[in-house]
Design a protein around this motif. Structure first.
Motif, short mmCIF file in Angstrom:
data_model
loop_
_atom_site.label_atom_id
_atom_site.label_comp_id
_atom_site.label_asym_id
_atom_site.label_seq_id
_atom_site.Cartn_x
_atom_site.Cartn_y
_atom_site.Cartn_z
N UNK A 46 -9.65 10.10 -44.23
CA UNK A 46 -10.78 9.36 -43.69
C UNK A 46 -10.82 7.98 -44.34
N UNK A 47 -10.73 6.92 -43.53
CA UNK A 47 -10.77 5.55 -44.02
C UNK A 47 -12.04 4.88 -43.51
N UNK A 48 -12.78 4.25 -44.43
CA UNK A 48 -14.03 3.61 -44.05
C UNK A 48 -13.87 2.12 -43.79
N UNK A 49 -12.69 1.60 -44.08
CA UNK A 49 -12.47 0.17 -43.87
C UNK A 49 -11.03 -0.06 -43.50
N UNK A 50 -10.78 -1.00 -42.59
CA UNK A 50 -9.43 -1.27 -42.12
C UNK A 50 -8.53 -1.76 -43.25
N UNK A 51 -9.13 -2.38 -44.28
CA UNK A 51 -8.32 -2.91 -45.37
C UNK A 51 -7.60 -1.80 -46.14
N UNK A 52 -8.07 -0.54 -45.99
CA UNK A 52 -7.41 0.57 -46.67
C UNK A 52 -6.16 1.03 -45.93
N UNK A 53 -6.03 0.64 -44.67
CA UNK A 53 -4.93 1.15 -43.84
C UNK A 53 -3.57 0.76 -44.38
N UNK A 54 -3.40 -0.51 -44.72
CA UNK A 54 -2.07 -0.99 -45.10
C UNK A 54 -1.53 -0.28 -46.34
N UNK A 55 -2.39 -0.11 -47.36
CA UNK A 55 -1.92 0.53 -48.59
C UNK A 55 -1.58 2.00 -48.36
N UNK A 56 -2.36 2.67 -47.50
CA UNK A 56 -2.09 4.08 -47.20
C UNK A 56 -0.76 4.20 -46.45
N UNK A 57 -0.57 3.35 -45.44
CA UNK A 57 0.67 3.39 -44.68
C UNK A 57 1.87 3.03 -45.55
N UNK A 58 1.68 2.08 -46.46
CA UNK A 58 2.77 1.71 -47.36
C UNK A 58 3.18 2.88 -48.24
N UNK A 59 2.20 3.71 -48.62
CA UNK A 59 2.50 4.87 -49.45
C UNK A 59 3.24 5.94 -48.67
N UNK A 73 6.66 -2.49 -46.72
CA UNK A 73 6.17 -2.35 -48.09
C UNK A 73 5.13 -3.39 -48.45
N UNK A 74 4.51 -4.05 -47.44
CA UNK A 74 3.52 -5.09 -47.71
C UNK A 74 2.13 -4.58 -47.33
N UNK A 75 1.10 -5.28 -47.80
CA UNK A 75 -0.27 -4.92 -47.48
C UNK A 75 -0.90 -5.99 -46.60
N UNK A 76 -2.13 -5.74 -46.19
CA UNK A 76 -2.83 -6.70 -45.34
C UNK A 76 -3.22 -7.96 -46.09
N UNK A 77 -3.07 -7.95 -47.41
CA UNK A 77 -3.34 -9.16 -48.20
C UNK A 77 -2.21 -10.17 -48.08
N UNK A 78 -1.09 -9.76 -47.51
CA UNK A 78 0.05 -10.67 -47.35
C UNK A 78 -0.31 -11.79 -46.38
N UNK A 79 0.24 -12.98 -46.64
CA UNK A 79 -0.09 -14.16 -45.83
C UNK A 79 0.36 -14.04 -44.39
N UNK A 80 1.28 -13.13 -44.11
CA UNK A 80 1.80 -12.99 -42.74
C UNK A 80 0.94 -12.08 -41.87
N UNK A 81 -0.12 -11.49 -42.43
CA UNK A 81 -0.93 -10.54 -41.67
C UNK A 81 -1.67 -11.21 -40.51
N UNK A 82 -2.45 -12.25 -40.79
CA UNK A 82 -3.23 -12.90 -39.74
C UNK A 82 -2.34 -13.51 -38.65
N UNK A 83 -1.24 -14.21 -38.99
CA UNK A 83 -0.34 -14.70 -37.93
C UNK A 83 0.22 -13.58 -37.07
N UNK A 84 0.49 -12.41 -37.69
CA UNK A 84 1.00 -11.27 -36.94
C UNK A 84 -0.05 -10.76 -35.96
N UNK A 85 -1.31 -10.70 -36.41
CA UNK A 85 -2.40 -10.26 -35.53
C UNK A 85 -2.54 -11.22 -34.35
N UNK A 86 -2.54 -12.52 -34.62
CA UNK A 86 -2.69 -13.51 -33.55
C UNK A 86 -1.52 -13.46 -32.57
#
Length: 300
Positions: A6-19, A97-110
């Motif tokens: 159970x994830x309460x925030x999207x920011x937790x997704x990247x680290x979980x998937x990376x694991x 192996x990257x998280x949503x804190x990476x600089x490429x996240x927002x450009x990827x979303x757009x």
């Protein structure tokens, strides 16, 4: 095994998937017109790959990702497209192996959102009025199989809708969108060969991609097993009996003979893709011709 997280925030997704899924392959499964937004994760295991399907359902209280994760959405609910773009971008980064804190996240979303907008259909009234003033033979634009499956008016309408989505774009951007649409196809980059695996009494299809081999049932077209090049230890060719043998991690070995092409072709494909995987993004890197010929050559 399957676990529910159970994830309460999207920011937790990247680290979980990376694991769980670092090194997995992320495949989009999207139909904008049908409001279908899914993501397939192909996860490496000892004897091939497991598939996990993530479905983005825009519902009132919770959003479920089938098979592994359940997300509790925040009160300010994003649109289904935005939600999918965020998840897809997070999965792509996590596979590296990257998280949503990476600089490429927002450009990827757009970039994903831009691609979804391109696939969005125009209004039926625009298409209907344009069809009356256009002389089109839709059979010239689609495969014979597709032409038999749909009526000419249906094909013409869909072709016109797709054209209107790119008609106002600059040439370079239109070409870029075409490449992105091509790359999003499920079978992008796959080359197929008819083979007979050692110990099998029937023929199968072997799909060769830049990072994996896929054994496909020749009758149903359903993938049976996938082997990633990253798990490959060695491969060789028995030129006398024209058989390709490959050894993977965890004591997994396969061997097959090619029926629709010379085994040398498959050997060159494998060697060429592995050679490309060793190349860096530095354009000034010197080409190692000896390594290329070593990987793709053979003694017949």
């Amino acid at each position: 095994c399957t676990s529910d997280i159970c994830l309460r925030d999207l920011s937790e997704l990247s680290s979980v998937l990376a694991f769980y899924h670092s090194g997995c392959e992320v495949v989009p499964d999207v139909n904008v017109a049908g409001r279908k937004f899914g993501i397939k994760l192909l996860i490496p295991v000892a004897d091939g790959m497991n598939e996990v399907y993530l479905r983005c359902d825009h519902v009132s209280k919770t959003t479920k990702m089938v098979s592994h994760f359940t997300f509790i959405k925040p009160q300010d609910k994003p649109s289904q497209e935005s939600q999918y773009a965020q998840w897809m971008a997070a999965c792509i980064l996590a596979s590296k192996g990257k998280t949503m804190a990476d600089s490429s996240y927002q450009p990827e979303v757009l970039n994903i959102l831009s691609f979804l907008r391109m696939k969005n259909r125009n209004s039926a009234s625009q298409v209907a009025s344009s069809l009356e003033n256009m002389d089109m033979n839709p059979e010239c634009f689609v495969s014979p199989r597709c032409a038999k499956k749909h009526k000419s008016k249906q094909l013409a309408a869909r072709i016109l809708e797709a054209h209107q989505n790119v008609a106002q774009m600059p040439l370079v951007e239109a070409k870029l969108r075409f490449i992105q649409a091509w790359q999003s196809l499920p079978e992008f980059g796959l080359t197929y060969y008819l083979v007979r695996f050692k110990g099998s009494k029937k023929d199968d299809i072997l799909g060769v991609s830049y990072n994996r081999l896929i054994r496909i049932d020749a009758t149903t077209g359903i993938p049976i097993t996938t082997w990633r090049f990253t798990n490959m230890k060695q491969w060789n060719v028995n030129w006398e009996i024209r058989q390709v043998a490959i050894e993977f991690d965890q004591n997994v070995s396969i061997a097959f003979t090619c029926l629709s092409a010379d085994c040398k072709v498959v050997h060159e494909y494998i060697g060429g893709y592995i050679f490309l995987s060793t190349r860096s993004k530095d354009q000034n890197e010197t080409l190692d011709e000896d390594l290329f010929h070593k990987l793709t050559g053979g003694q017949e």
